[in-house]
Design a protein around this motif. Sequence first.
Motif, PDB file in Angstrom:
ATOM      1  N   VAL A  81      19.533   1.049  -3.361  1.00  0.00           N
ATOM      2  CA  VAL A  81      19.650   2.355  -3.986  1.00  0.00           C
ATOM      3  C   VAL A  81      18.713   2.640  -5.040  1.00  0.00           C
ATOM      4  N   GLU A  82      18.202   3.922  -5.412  1.00  0.00           N
ATOM      5  CA  GLU A  82      17.494   4.506  -6.160  1.00  0.00           C
ATOM      6  C   GLU A  82      18.581   4.400  -7.211  1.00  0.00           C
ATOM      7  N   PRO A  83      17.781   4.130  -8.558  1.00  0.00           N
ATOM      8  CA  PRO A  83      18.790   4.059  -9.637  1.00  0.00           C
ATOM      9  C   PRO A  83      18.974   5.520  -9.851  1.00  0.00           C
ATOM     10  N   GLY A 103       6.148   2.126  -6.288  1.00  0.00           N
ATOM     11  CA  GLY A 103       5.044   2.821  -5.566  1.00  0.00           C
ATOM     12  C   GLY A 103       4.591   3.820  -6.580  1.00  0.00           C
ATOM     13  N   LYS A 104       3.865   4.672  -5.910  1.00  0.00           N
ATOM     14  CA  LYS A 104       3.576   6.195  -6.960  1.00  0.00           C
ATOM     15  C   LYS A 104       2.897   5.522  -8.236  1.00  0.00           C
ATOM     16  N   LEU A 105       3.396   5.692  -9.454  1.00  0.00           N
ATOM     17  CA  LEU A 105       2.834   5.481 -10.494  1.00  0.00           C
ATOM     18  C   LEU A 105       1.926   4.208 -10.850  1.00  0.00           C
ATOM     19  N   PHE A 147      16.845  -2.224  -6.188  1.00  0.00           N
ATOM     20  CA  PHE A 147      16.657  -0.961  -6.855  1.00  0.00           C
ATOM     21  C   PHE A 147      15.157  -0.401  -6.514  1.00  0.00           C
ATOM     22  N   ASP A 148      15.363   0.735  -5.677  1.00  0.00           N
ATOM     23  CA  ASP A 148      14.095   1.331  -5.201  1.00  0.00           C
ATOM     24  C   ASP A 148      13.895   2.233  -6.232  1.00  0.00           C
ATOM     25  N   GLU A 149      12.561   1.839  -6.955  1.00  0.00           N
ATOM     26  CA  GLU A 149      12.121   2.388  -8.153  1.00  0.00           C
ATOM     27  C   GLU A 149      10.750   3.182  -7.787  1.00  0.00           C
ATOM     28  N   VAL A 150      10.620   3.700  -6.545  1.00  0.00           N
ATOM     29  CA  VAL A 150       9.154   4.030  -6.117  1.00  0.00           C
ATOM     30  C   VAL A 150       8.990   5.330  -6.995  1.00  0.00           C
ATOM     31  N   ILE A 151      10.071   5.948  -7.226  1.00  0.00           N
ATOM     32  CA  ILE A 151       9.881   7.397  -7.844  1.00  0.00           C
ATOM     33  C   ILE A 151      10.210   6.984  -9.473  1.00  0.00           C
ATOM     34  N   THR A 152      11.250   6.433  -9.843  1.00  0.00           N
ATOM     35  CA  THR A 152      11.905   6.150 -11.319  1.00  0.00           C
ATOM     36  C   THR A 152      10.872   4.950 -11.828  1.00  0.00           C
ATOM     37  N   ALA A 176      16.449  10.506  -6.286  1.00  0.00           N
ATOM     38  CA  ALA A 176      15.474  11.885  -6.673  1.00  0.00           C
ATOM     39  C   ALA A 176      14.879  12.462  -5.324  1.00  0.00           C
ATOM     40  N   ASN A 177      15.657  12.051  -4.324  1.00  0.00           N
ATOM     41  CA  ASN A 177      15.194  12.723  -2.848  1.00  0.00           C
ATOM     42  C   ASN A 177      16.410  13.552  -2.307  1.00  0.00           C
ATOM     43  N   MET A 178      17.312  13.713  -2.889  1.00  0.00           N
ATOM     44  CA  MET A 178      18.418  14.795  -2.461  1.00  0.00           C
ATOM     45  C   MET A 178      18.599  15.681  -3.554  1.00  0.00           C
ATOM     46  N   GLY A 228      19.935   9.517   0.905  1.00  0.00           N
ATOM     47  CA  GLY A 228      19.128   8.634   0.025  1.00  0.00           C
ATOM     48  C   GLY A 228      17.797   8.806   1.105  1.00  0.00           C
ATOM     49  N   TYR A 229      16.556   8.318   0.379  1.00  0.00           N
ATOM     50  CA  TYR A 229      15.446   8.108   1.021  1.00  0.00           C
ATOM     51  C   TYR A 229      14.707   7.033   0.512  1.00  0.00           C
ATOM     52  N   HIS A 230      14.175   6.160   1.521  1.00  0.00           N
ATOM     53  CA  HIS A 230      13.238   5.096   1.290  1.00  0.00           C
ATOM     54  C   HIS A 230      12.199   4.778   1.960  1.00  0.00           C
ATOM     55  N   GLY A 231      11.508   5.956   2.210  1.00  0.00           N
ATOM     56  CA  GLY A 231      10.492   5.907   3.252  1.00  0.00           C
ATOM     57  C   GLY A 231      10.654   6.115   4.907  1.00  0.00           C
ATOM     58  N   ALA A 232       9.482   6.245   5.564  1.00  0.00           N
ATOM     59  CA  ALA A 232       9.661   6.577   6.837  1.00  0.00           C
ATOM     60  C   ALA A 232       9.696   5.153   7.360  1.00  0.00           C
ATOM     61  N   ASN A 239       0.755  -1.220  -0.024  1.00  0.00           N
ATOM     62  CA  ASN A 239      -0.069   0.079  -0.023  1.00  0.00           C
ATOM     63  C   ASN A 239       0.744   1.335   0.026  1.00  0.00           C
ATOM     64  N   SER A 240       2.134   1.214   0.199  1.00  0.00           N
ATOM     65  CA  SER A 240       2.912   2.424   0.113  1.00  0.00           C
ATOM     66  C   SER A 240       4.267   2.042  -0.274  1.00  0.00           C
ATOM     67  N   GLY A 241       5.156   3.160  -0.842  1.00  0.00           N
ATOM     68  CA  GLY A 241       6.495   2.991  -1.155  1.00  0.00           C
ATOM     69  C   GLY A 241       7.224   2.312   0.287  1.00  0.00           C
ATOM     70  N   THR A 242       7.166   2.842   1.153  1.00  0.00           N
ATOM     71  CA  THR A 242       7.398   2.519   2.654  1.00  0.00           C
ATOM     72  C   THR A 242       7.361   1.188   3.007  1.00  0.00           C
ATOM     73  N   GLU A 243       6.156   0.627   2.685  1.00  0.00           N
ATOM     74  CA  GLU A 243       5.702  -0.662   2.992  1.00  0.00           C
ATOM     75  C   GLU A 243       6.640  -1.580   2.174  1.00  0.00           C
ATOM     76  N   ALA A 244       6.821  -1.125   0.935  1.00  0.00           N
ATOM     77  CA  ALA A 244       7.513  -1.857   0.062  1.00  0.00           C
ATOM     78  C   ALA A 244       8.932  -2.142   0.234  1.00  0.00           C
ATOM     79  N   THR A 245       9.662  -1.021   0.919  1.00  0.00           N
ATOM     80  CA  THR A 245      11.090  -1.030   1.242  1.00  0.00           C
ATOM     81  C   THR A 245      11.278  -1.790   2.353  1.00  0.00           C
ATOM     82  N   VAL A 246      10.215  -1.635   3.382  1.00  0.00           N
ATOM     83  CA  VAL A 246      10.230  -2.505   4.625  1.00  0.00           C
ATOM     84  C   VAL A 246      10.360  -4.083   4.139  1.00  0.00           C
TER      85      VAL A 246
HETATM   86  N1  PLP Z   1      11.110   5.174  -1.768  1.00  0.00           N
HETATM   87  C1  PLP Z   1      11.560   6.488  -2.532  1.00  0.00           C
HETATM   88  C2  PLP Z   1      12.771   6.389  -3.500  1.00  0.00           C
HETATM   89  C3  PLP Z   1      10.701   7.247  -2.193  1.00  0.00           C
HETATM   90  O1  PLP Z   1      10.721   8.350  -2.991  1.00  0.00           O
HETATM   91  C4  PLP Z   1       9.513   7.150  -1.407  1.00  0.00           C
HETATM   92  C5  PLP Z   1       8.761   8.509  -1.302  1.00  0.00           C
HETATM   93  O2  PLP Z   1       8.791   9.438  -1.857  1.00  0.00           O
HETATM   94  C6  PLP Z   1       9.280   5.990  -0.835  1.00  0.00           C
HETATM   95  C7  PLP Z   1      10.146   5.002  -0.848  1.00  0.00           C
HETATM   96  C8  PLP Z   1       8.202   5.859   0.368  1.00  0.00           C
HETATM   97  O3  PLP Z   1       7.224   5.921  -0.329  1.00  0.00           O
HETATM   98  P1  PLP Z   1       5.889   6.242   0.486  1.00  0.00           P
HETATM   99  O4  PLP Z   1       5.837   7.654   0.738  1.00  0.00           O
HETATM  100  O5  PLP Z   1       4.706   5.946  -0.644  1.00  0.00           O
HETATM  101  O6  PLP Z   1       5.726   5.446   1.600  1.00  0.00           O
END
Ligand code: PLP
Length: 446
Positions: A201-203, A263-265, A234-239, A206-208, A142-146, A114-121
Amino acid sequence: MNHDRSRDLYDRALSVMPGGVNSSVRAAIEPYPFFVERGDGGHVIDADGNRYVDWVMGLGPLLYGHDLPQPVESAVQSKVSEGPMFGAPTEIEVEHAEFVTRHVPSVESIRFVNSGTEATVSACRLARAATGRDKIVVMQGGYHGAQETTLVEGEYDDVEPSSPGIPEEFAEHTLAVPFNDEEAAQRVFEDHGEDIAAVMVEPILANMGIVAPVDGYHETLRDLTEDNGALLIFDEVITGFRVGGLQCAQGKFGIDPDITTFGKLIGGGFPVGAIGGRSELIEQFTPSGEVFQAGTFSGHPVTMAAGLESLRYAAEHDVHEHINDLGDRLRTGLQEIVEDQAPEYTVAGTEGIFKVLFTRDAPETFEGHCEGGCSQRPDCPRFEHCPKNAADVAAGQTDRWRRVFWGEMKDQGVFLSQNQFEAQFVTYAHTDDDVETTLEAYKQAL
Ligand code: PLP
């Protein structure tokens, strides 16, 4: 510009919600954010009736701006009318999984969440379970969610949680290396190779700001993980499905990660995430595989319909072409403005993502025209100047964005991300006029 109603709403919100918002980044702007009433194509209209060209676009989930293409809207409405959800499998989940696995070669099997965070966890848990190791390598800044594993600050093996509430011991399992630094990546495997479960890693970071990989960096990560029995995530939540079209950024760079987070799209504007990868890994989420992963709302039919129809529509129309073309025009225009008015700044991004980074290098340290696209080509005259890691980005002017620049843009009717480091998004709904308005506003504000 009148913001009376936004101010009143924010005042009410402060009494009942922390910071008056439901995601802390939304309160970054002082004295208060504007409240959105509705969207219209590439624009949003706030609670006081002010209209803005919107480059925030929900922080990334909206390929079509605020107007869903008719087939997407119909699919969503039809799912709502069938009853919103069931807690049992539905056909639309299978169709969406088939679409993703067909287009992204490294993804043979996928679990929707249900979210990018859940995916990276879940990706971290899966990598740890599959390798029997605990350490996850991430990129500094880098950022991979909360989530607990990746909310860290510090360097290398000297990292701490970046938020109160995360036990110190959690950070002991995270190693943070600078992006684009092959030697640091090699060293971390020399020192900790036997304990490393995965590199995440994000390919393209996109968060810094937006920081592209230098040539060969992802190949190095691929080789190091393979040689050391670790996984590449590869964290492709944005890409994902934005950069590199339907093959995602991994297709653009020609890398097959072991696990991909999405995530996202893929949710077409509704809450979503997913973990995909090689079957033998993702299969561990089955009851017999025993890596626990579950969620009440996972594979929600409305989300699945919105996501799948959005991606299908993109596969059948010139969606990415339009977006990438406008993105190029925007970046080229910004590059001219920056060279004229703030040559120490950097125009970053590629395809449908863009950002002006408030870097500080003295103008005399580089000469010549940046070709744009932030592809970190060593023959680019600004190659040395282009930020390559978190330290380069953090050396920028942090307060100017939040305290002066964002408001100047907003007052000219342009909505940019509230955080100086977050990517901004071009959509199918944006037009040439939106680009012109935005360039003019940048010219004034810079
Ligand atoms: N991973 C990346 C690369 C993100 O940019 C984000 C959110 O922006 C997340 C994970 C977390 O996604 P979500 O905010 O849907 O939990």
